[in-house]
Design an enzyme around this catalytic site. Structure first.
Site, short mmCIF file in Angstrom:
data_model
loop_
_atom_site.label_atom_id
_atom_site.label_comp_id
_atom_site.label_asym_id
_atom_site.label_seq_id
_atom_site.Cartn_x
_atom_site.Cartn_y
_atom_site.Cartn_z
N THR B 20 0.82 -1.22 0.00
CA THR B 20 0.00 0.00 0.00
C THR B 20 0.86 1.27 0.00
O THR B 20 0.67 2.16 -0.82
CB THR B 20 -0.91 0.01 1.25
OG1 THR B 20 -1.58 -1.25 1.32
CG2 THR B 20 -1.94 1.11 1.15
N LYS B 105 9.03 1.13 11.83
CA LYS B 105 9.12 1.52 13.25
C LYS B 105 9.87 0.48 14.07
O LYS B 105 10.59 0.82 14.99
CB LYS B 105 7.73 1.77 13.84
CG LYS B 105 6.81 0.56 13.81
CD LYS B 105 5.36 0.97 13.99
CE LYS B 105 4.42 0.72 12.89
NZ LYS B 105 4.44 0.38 11.63
N GLU B 129 10.71 9.64 9.20
CA GLU B 129 9.49 10.37 9.56
C GLU B 129 8.27 9.46 9.44
O GLU B 129 7.34 9.55 10.25
CB GLU B 129 9.34 11.58 8.64
CG GLU B 129 8.17 12.48 8.92
CD GLU B 129 8.24 13.17 10.26
OE1 GLU B 129 9.04 14.09 10.41
OE2 GLU B 129 7.50 12.77 11.19
N VAL B 132 6.57 6.94 12.37
CA VAL B 132 5.72 7.39 13.47
C VAL B 132 4.70 8.40 12.95
O VAL B 132 5.07 9.36 12.28
CB VAL B 132 6.54 8.08 14.59
CG1 VAL B 132 5.68 8.34 15.81
CG2 VAL B 132 7.76 7.26 14.96
N GLY B 134 2.23 8.44 10.70
CA GLY B 134 1.75 8.54 9.32
C GLY B 134 2.14 9.87 8.68
O GLY B 134 3.31 10.21 8.61
N GLY B 187 -8.87 -1.63 5.17
CA GLY B 187 -7.42 -1.59 5.00
C GLY B 187 -6.69 -0.93 6.16
O GLY B 187 -5.49 -0.68 6.08
N LYS B 205 6.68 2.96 18.46
CA LYS B 205 6.61 4.39 18.12
C LYS B 205 6.98 5.29 19.29
O LYS B 205 7.70 6.27 19.13
CB LYS B 205 5.20 4.72 17.61
CG LYS B 205 4.89 4.10 16.24
CD LYS B 205 3.42 4.26 15.89
CE LYS B 205 3.12 3.73 14.49
NZ LYS B 205 1.67 3.69 14.23
N GLY B 305 -2.68 4.83 6.65
CA GLY B 305 -3.11 4.92 5.27
C GLY B 305 -1.92 5.13 4.35
O GLY B 305 -0.93 5.74 4.73
#
Lengths: 432, 432
Positions: B20, B105, B129, B132, B134, B187, B205, B305
């Site tokens: 994804t 992570k 970046e 953690v 998104g 998802g 995280k 996402g």
């Protein structure tokens, strides 16, 4: 890329302006936390009266800015505020091969592109995180953190003074005059609070964010900007009943209908109590971003005060010392022309006028309807003084038609009476 | 500092992992928005089945990771997840002189210090970046934006899957099983959602944020971490009556009482409805920072996402291409030892047990009192099934004494019955 980057090469820092922020910056630099930042010069007018005993002896106190612009300083920190001579000093520092850190929103809003070009040519750095949002890393967050997204809207509360005043009017039911005095007593407002109340402070900030976030530089004075001074206790009571609160809102958005145009405004407005804007209290600031890919993000924190602002200044100093600070200047869009600002924002609106229209005159609802504006609701309210007001909530209408109608209404009112008008900014549809 | 920095020297980018996030990164890189980033390689197992037609012909599709680790790539993007072989590939890329961007992570939480040392030695860059929060630039915001502050606490909602599940249980009154299925269908959750539900995702995280924000590296498995699986509809109904909501909270804070210790935990908890944590909905994440100088700041946005995560990956790629991206690795604290984690957090607590104790056995309130815990309130509730529960709100008590008491209580319960325990995290006192 060389392998010795980030090592502790010591940079000599000179501060111009030893007010609240300047003193907080000096305190941080003298705390021992930043081994690669060495405070060497402090400039202020009438410097003898400014001297403090907690600064190391090596620091040069001066009232000649030439000393700070001299070769003994690597990074020039401009904290005097105002357009001139601040802009000229920043220019002189850059031309002299220095990097510059500034909290000066007016200079960056008006001359940012020009100064960033100069910096690029010279290969130094210009940091202005402190110009917007106090201690909140809005510029970095938007420019670097969200720099890969296609941002389409930025909306926020960018003036901590106005927010403090509204918060006090809402929670303690004081008048605006009283709230301004409280803000002054706490150091949140200056002796002359006009730049805050009239929206000029927020206007400069949203212009900067438009340039770094939307890559649409704006001429600050092109942004329709409305005073908060007309907002009274009556507005807070009515907003509360409607489940709204009042905030000074700054907004800039890509205008999909008009290619290169942006919508921009600074205005007091009704926002839902439960919205992110409605939940910003006291001297806090917020910026909400909407991106094509990343959806909605928000950065919240203290937008005013010496210490939060000093955190932003020293953050820029650290980035420059670690050689990661050129990006601010690098990503400031340089273009010959600024984007055009559309004045045709659409929203619902709240209006209040004294109920003094004599028989035969057009009522406010009638005038609105005649100008094509749907009236959702109209009602009367009395003040303790006995004066009666007519209140109206409209359907969706453009700012210009409401402004025009208010003008018509005010021509019928006696001197000093006004048509109070606040747009109702319900939350924009979210991307996700 | 050289004057040609930020110019468009093109960097060749190879992606390992075309799920994804990998697909969203590729879409962004193929959008034409980033002239200095050129997608050249895509690696995945069984690559033939992964090919898509919207990628330019020049891109090499491969199931041999050696192709992406070859000299034809400048920046290696690791998106395969998991500890191994991801860590080995990242190492190989760094040793081969490449910069690396990863959303992993687990690797950064466990091996971040080691990898950052390697990067420093080689003079390249490592961006994480995307590991953690998104699309929210938490790492940059904390490390660079607030890097000058002395941060003392970080608290947040760091797992979008758990937050989505709780949001659905709260707003639609579905069971956890149903909410998990919804999350899988959308998802947001994987086929095996254990890492999310058991808190291991959030544990990694908060360990990363402790290192970059507090400069206290932690061994992730040292962080007390509790499953969300025990939380039922009963908890949401009770929380609602008490004006709380339930969130999976991750927290790390400097322990003032114990010099080098930190308090850390990942746990489902009751938080006030009106708090920042309580107002994070759906798949959103938030991190709230408390600093000695800058007070409280917060970053909010979509924490999960493909597209938001891709924004973070491409943001790191842009920073590296513009040569401002080494800072992430530079500021990752490298120390031989990790900080000790205190398990003695103090808060109020909510407990629920089946009301099945026979005469003569100790009631839950009695046991709590005997262990020195004040009982604020106790009451009974029945489920639709007719089963009766005893509920207790305690005064301030340490996690360990509550855990011990729950253990005692469970020894008296029949198999499968449990003592449901949630800490009540009222907002920490603000700095300002």
């Amino acid at each position: 890329m060389s392998s010795d980057k980030g090592q502790t090469e010591v940079r000599r820092v000179g501060i111009a302006g030893f007010g609240t922020v300047g003193q907080s910056v000096a305190r941080l630099l003298c705390s021992g936390r930043y081994p690669n930042l060495l405070l060497t010069h402090i400039y202020n007018r009438n410097i003898q009266a400014k001297k403090v005993d907690w600064v190391p002896r090596r620091v040069v106190w001066t009232d000649r800015v030439e000393d700070v612009l001299d070769i003994g300083v690597d990074i020039f920190v401009e904290l005097i505020g105002g357009l001139s001579p601040a802009k000229e000093w920043i220019e002189a520092a850059i031309i002299g091969g220095k990097s510059v850190v500034t909290a000066n929103k007016q200079v960056i809003a008006k001359h940012g592109a020009e100064l960033c070009t100069l910096v690029r040519q010279g290969g130094t750095a210009l940091g202005f995180e402190a110009a917007v949002g106090g201690g909140i890393p809005m510029v970095r967050g938007i420019q670097q953190g969200l720099g890969s997204d296609h941002l389409i809207e930025l909306v926020g509360v960018l003036n901590g003074t106005c927010n403090f005043i509204f918060d006090r009017m809402e929670s303690a039911a004081v008048t605006m005059e009283e709230a301004v005095q409280e803000a002054q007593a706490l150091g949140y407002a200056e002796a002359d609070p006009s730049d805050d109340l009239e929206g000029l402070d927020a206007q400069a900030k949203i212009a900067i964010l438009s340039a770094v976030g939307l890559r649409r530089p704006l001429t600050p004075t092109d942004i329709p900007t409305r005073t908060i001074k007309s907002v009274g206790q009556m507005e807070f009571r009515q907003a509360d009943k409607l489940n709204y609160v009042i905030r000074q809102v700054s907004r800039v958005a890509v205008d999909n209908a008009q290619g290169d145009q942006v919508q921009a405004l600074v205005t007091p407005a009704l926002v839902p109590k439960s919205s992110r804007l409605g939940q910003v209290h006291g001297a806090e600031n917020i910026i909400i971003t909407r991106g094509k890919w990343g959806g909605e993000s928000a950065f919240v924190g203290l937008g005013a005060g010496g210490e939060p602002t000093a955190i932003a200044v020293v953050g820029d100093l650290l980035s420059i010392a670690e050689d990661t600070g050129t990006s601010t200047a690098m990503r400031f869009p340089v273009s010959e022309s600024t984007s055009r600002v559309s004045k045709e924002c659409i929203s619902r609106h709240y209006l209040r006028t004294p109920t003094v229209l004599s028989h035969g005159m057009n009522s406010v609802p009638d005038r609105l309807k005649r100008n094509g504006v749907e009236v959702e609701k109209t009602w009367q309210e009395s003040q303790n003084s006995g004066q009666s007001f007519t209140l109206v909530l409209t359907g969706l209408a453009s700012f210009s038609v409401i402004q025009e109608t208010c003008g018509e209404v005010e021509r019928d009112l006696k001197d000093g009476d006004q048509c109070v008008w606040l747009p109702i900014l319900d939350e924009s549809p979210k991307e996700h």
